[in-house]
Write an enzyme that holds these catalytic residues in place. Structure first.
Site, mmCIF file in Angstrom:
data_model
loop_
_atom_site.group_PDB
_atom_site.id
_atom_site.type_symbol
_atom_site.label_atom_id
_atom_site.label_comp_id
_atom_site.label_asym_id
_atom_site.label_seq_id
_atom_site.Cartn_x
_atom_site.Cartn_y
_atom_site.Cartn_z
ATOM 1 N N TYR A 127 -3.298 -25.779 21.575
ATOM 2 C CA TYR A 127 -3.554 -24.333 21.466
ATOM 3 C C TYR A 127 -4.835 -24.088 20.661
ATOM 4 C CZ TYR A 127 -3.446 -19.914 18.968
ATOM 5 O OH TYR A 127 -3.826 -18.742 18.386
ATOM 6 N N SER B 171 -9.032 -17.542 16.492
ATOM 7 C CA SER B 171 -8.021 -17.831 15.476
ATOM 8 C C SER B 171 -8.603 -18.675 14.360
ATOM 9 C CB SER B 171 -6.874 -18.601 16.144
ATOM 10 O OG SER B 171 -6.043 -19.187 15.177
ATOM 11 N N LYS C 248 -8.815 -22.480 21.708
ATOM 12 C CA LYS C 248 -9.595 -21.434 21.024
ATOM 13 C C LYS C 248 -10.985 -21.966 20.684
ATOM 14 C CE LYS C 248 -6.427 -18.199 20.888
ATOM 15 N NZ LYS C 248 -6.551 -17.030 21.763
HETATM 16 N N1 UFG Z 1 7.110 -21.364 7.903
HETATM 17 C C1 UFG Z 1 8.331 -21.678 7.338
HETATM 18 N N2 UFG Z 1 9.442 -21.470 8.099
HETATM 19 C C2 UFG Z 1 9.404 -20.991 9.362
HETATM 20 C C3 UFG Z 1 8.145 -20.673 9.922
HETATM 21 C C4 UFG Z 1 7.025 -20.889 9.162
HETATM 22 O O1 UFG Z 1 8.412 -22.129 6.203
HETATM 23 O O2 UFG Z 1 10.466 -20.850 10.000
HETATM 24 C C5 UFG Z 1 5.895 -21.553 7.075
HETATM 25 C C6 UFG Z 1 4.922 -22.547 7.675
HETATM 26 O O3 UFG Z 1 5.247 -23.848 7.280
HETATM 27 C C7 UFG Z 1 3.604 -22.023 7.113
HETATM 28 C C8 UFG Z 1 3.800 -20.512 7.016
HETATM 29 O O4 UFG Z 1 5.205 -20.320 7.040
HETATM 30 O O5 UFG Z 1 3.404 -22.525 5.816
HETATM 31 C C9 UFG Z 1 3.190 -19.756 8.177
HETATM 32 O O6 UFG Z 1 3.642 -20.309 9.395
HETATM 33 P P1 UFG Z 1 3.457 -19.547 10.792
HETATM 34 O O7 UFG Z 1 4.083 -20.401 11.853
HETATM 35 O O8 UFG Z 1 3.922 -18.136 10.691
HETATM 36 O O9 UFG Z 1 1.883 -19.477 10.959
HETATM 37 P P2 UFG Z 1 0.795 -20.650 10.934
HETATM 38 O O10 UFG Z 1 -0.064 -20.400 9.741
HETATM 39 O O11 UFG Z 1 1.384 -21.977 11.105
HETATM 40 O O12 UFG Z 1 0.044 -20.358 12.297
HETATM 41 C C10 UFG Z 1 -0.689 -19.156 12.464
HETATM 42 C C11 UFG Z 1 -0.634 -18.708 13.928
HETATM 43 C C12 UFG Z 1 -1.380 -19.661 14.814
HETATM 44 C C13 UFG Z 1 -2.724 -19.961 14.249
HETATM 45 C C14 UFG Z 1 -2.625 -20.442 12.827
HETATM 46 C C15 UFG Z 1 -3.949 -20.770 12.219
HETATM 47 O O13 UFG Z 1 0.707 -18.620 14.375
HETATM 48 O O14 UFG Z 1 -1.538 -19.040 16.072
HETATM 49 O O15 UFG Z 1 -1.982 -19.415 12.070
HETATM 50 O O16 UFG Z 1 -4.559 -19.732 11.657
HETATM 51 F F1 UFG Z 1 -3.309 -20.921 14.991
#
Ligand code: UFG
Length: 337
Positions: free
Chosen positions: A151, A126, A155
């Protein structure tokens, strides 16, 4: 030569799309999954999509005697390892369970591969391994670590274990694929992501809000140093991601040693851009409100893609509009399951 590929965790979101891609291209596929975060009917759906039924064992990949039996019954040529817990927030609440599960599964796999002379492994890593100290775009030579949750550390630790294993056994062929933000679904509408309970990730939250299952999306922060103030991510269509795995298998066939390769598009899309594209291509509204930042989130995360292009001859092809259309189609069809 036909190859027999073992997919621990192969009934899950990414694993099932890789299974579909492999079966379509004539590989034999053996799926091992304890169905703790997947459904048994994924196997039927893979058969409907590809016309071929993969072998399936409902076992925990950390159960060594059970895994031994799988290797004894199938002449495995390579392993693509997806098995593991993946919820960032849950990993903060249950670190021991995350370390136990994700590390045990990998160690058991490595031991069993070694017992059976299997040398090729592709690992689901990841972008989280780049942590908080590196600037985007992330290149594979940046230092690993600075992860913000257990998590992510699992990785990073597993990558280290695999690197050490490759030093000890120069015949091992290991590729760690560092995923950015996989979204979308198979265009058949038969397989896709099935989050347990309230989704943590953005795209399933958007699709459930559009479907009326959630009242509104919380946009976590609009004061980041980005063009519209919301977080920027590298969303990649899961079918493109799956094709990257097939390319990684071909690469690993001919290249002993350890490599880490990003699978992203190289393009950043903000949270509000994604919401806007989703609403416009699907002609549906997605109510949202601005909420405080979510702890541990980065402002900007996207991939450097040169290494994947150079080593794998692979690059993502699908657009953010494709991702939004396919995610919505899956939301609608999965509601009938
Ligand atoms: N977000 C919102 N509202 C929500 C969910 C997410 O605004 O309800 C925003 C988050 O703040 C972020 C973006 O959308 O800015 C993406 O969030 P995600 O939770 O979809 O994904 P992340 O980038 O936080 O995490 C993903 C994967 C992880 C991985 C990470 C690092 O889910 O497994 O990328 O690459 F570790």
């Amino acid at each position: 030569m036909k190859k027999n590929i073992l997919l621990p965790g192969g009934a899950g979101f990414i694993g099932s799309h890789v299974a579909a891609e492999l079966l379509t291209r004539g590989y034999d596929v053996v799926i091992v999954d304890d169905l703790s975060n997947a459904r048994a009917d994924v196997i039927d759906r893979l058969e409907r999509i590809t016309g071929v039924r993969p072998a399936f064992y409902r076992i925990d990949a950390a159960d060594k005697p059970a895994l031994e039996q799988v290797f004894a019954e199938n002449a495995i040529d390579a392993v693509i390892h997806f098995a593991g817990y993946k919820a960032v927030g849950e990993s903060v609440a249950k670190p021991v369970s995350y370390y136990r599960n994700n590390l045990d599964t990998t160690l058991t796999l490595l031991e069993t591969m070694s017992d059976h002379g299997v040398k090729e492994l592709i690992f689901s890593s990841s972008a989280t391994v780049y942590g908080v100290d590196n600037p985007a775009p992330y290149t594979e030579d940046m230092p690993r670590g600075g992860c913000t949750n257990p998590y992510g550390w699992t990785k990073a630790m597993i990558e280290q274990i695999l690197q050490d294993a490759c030093v000890a056994d120069p015949a091992l062929r290991v590729v760690c694929l560092r995923y950015f933000n996989p979204v979308g679904a198979h265009e058949s509408g038969l397989i896709g992501e099935m989050p347990n309970g309230i989704p943590n990730n953005l795209m399933p939250y958007i699709t459930q809000t559009a479907a009326g299952i959630r009242k509104e999306l919380s946009v976590f922060g609009n004061d980041y140093p980005t063009p519209d103030g919301t977080g920027v991510r590298d969303f990649i269509h899961v079918v493109d991601l799956a094709k990257g795995h097939v390319a990684a298998l071909s690469y690993a066939d001919a290249h002993p040693g350890w490599e880490a390769i990003n699978l992203g598009t190289g393009c950043g899309t903000s949270v509000l851009e994604l919401v806007g594209t989703f609403a416009s291509v699907n002609d549906i509204s997605v109510p949202y409100r601005i909420a405080p930042r979510r702890s541990g989130d980065l402002a900007v995360c996207y991939a450097a893609t040169d290494k994947a292009r150079r080593l794998l001859g692979w690059q993502a092809e699908k657009t953010v509009a494709d991702m939004c259309r396919d995610s919505w189609r899956w939301q609608q069809s999965s509601a009938k399951l």
